[in-house]
Design a protein around this motif. Structure first.
Motif, PDB file in Angstrom:
ATOM      1  N   LYS A  56       0.836  -1.209   0.000  1.00 12.50           N
ATOM      2  CA  LYS A  56       0.000   0.000   0.000  1.00 12.50           C
ATOM      3  C   LYS A  56       0.866   1.252   0.000  1.00 12.50           C
ATOM      4  N   THR A  61      -2.904  -1.153  -4.953  1.00 12.60           N
ATOM      5  CA  THR A  61      -4.201  -1.465  -4.382  1.00 12.60           C
ATOM      6  C   THR A  61      -4.060  -2.902  -3.886  1.00 12.60           C
ATOM      7  N   VAL A  91     -10.692  -2.928  -0.709  1.00 17.20           N
ATOM      8  CA  VAL A  91     -10.310  -1.801  -1.570  1.00 17.20           C
ATOM      9  C   VAL A  91     -11.287  -0.632  -1.477  1.00 17.20           C
ATOM     10  N   HIS A 119      -6.877   1.489 -11.374  1.00 20.04           N
ATOM     11  CA  HIS A 119      -5.906   0.837 -10.499  1.00 20.04           C
ATOM     12  C   HIS A 119      -5.178  -0.250 -11.285  1.00 20.04           C
TER      13      HIS A 119
END
Length: 157
Positions: A56, A61, A91, A119
């Motif tokens: 992270k 993600t 998420v 993402h």
């Protein structure tokens, strides 16, 4: 503080980074899949928790899915929906349109519903992989995981 059961908390000084932590990090950041096997109580979950945080911080993600929490009774479709719900929760997706018909048997379709647009650096960490007790469901699930990973590698973005 002493930890006698369960993972060592992420903020604890008691965790000692091991060589496999470094190898897993290197492999994942190169886009490779990793399978981390070992006996119970040898630090796999503790490592995954730190890996999630580190990924992270690196802009990934990340969804950590603990298959030990899987419902006691399930079909392949229920497994996929449960995994999708776990990913959505991880998420920050609060609602999504569920795949229907044959699409409901596709992990790729479920992931497509819960991965936020834009993402491209995504990591799925699966803890307690043997939590899928039915061999045919487990084999089908991991076959789709491998196919999803191969498709992700072959299509930029």
């Amino acid at each position: 503080m002493t930890v006698v059961a369960g993972p060592v908390p992420v903020d604890s000084d008691l965790y000692i980074e091991r060589e496999f932590d470094k190898k897993v990090w290197g492999s994942l950041t190169r886009g490779e899949s990793v399978v981390l096997l070992g006996p119970r109580q040898h630090g796999k979950t503790s490592s995954l928790l730190r890996l999630r945080l580190r990924l992270k911080e690196a802009g990934f993600t990340v969804a950590l899915i603990d298959l030990q929490k899987l419902p006691a009774s399930y079909t392949f479709r229920i497994l996929l929906e449960w995994v999708a719900n776990e990913v959505a929760s991880e998420v920050g997706v609060t609602s999504f349109v569920k795949p229907q018909g044959l699409d409901a048997e596709s992990l790729h379709k479920w992931f497509g519903c819960v991965i936020p647009d834009g993402h491209s650096r995504i990591a799925f960490l699966i803890d307690e992989a043997s939590g899928i007790s039915d061999e045919s469901i487990r084999n089908a699930f991991y076959a789709q995981i491998r196919a999803f990973n191969a498709a992700a590698k072959s299509s930029p973005g």
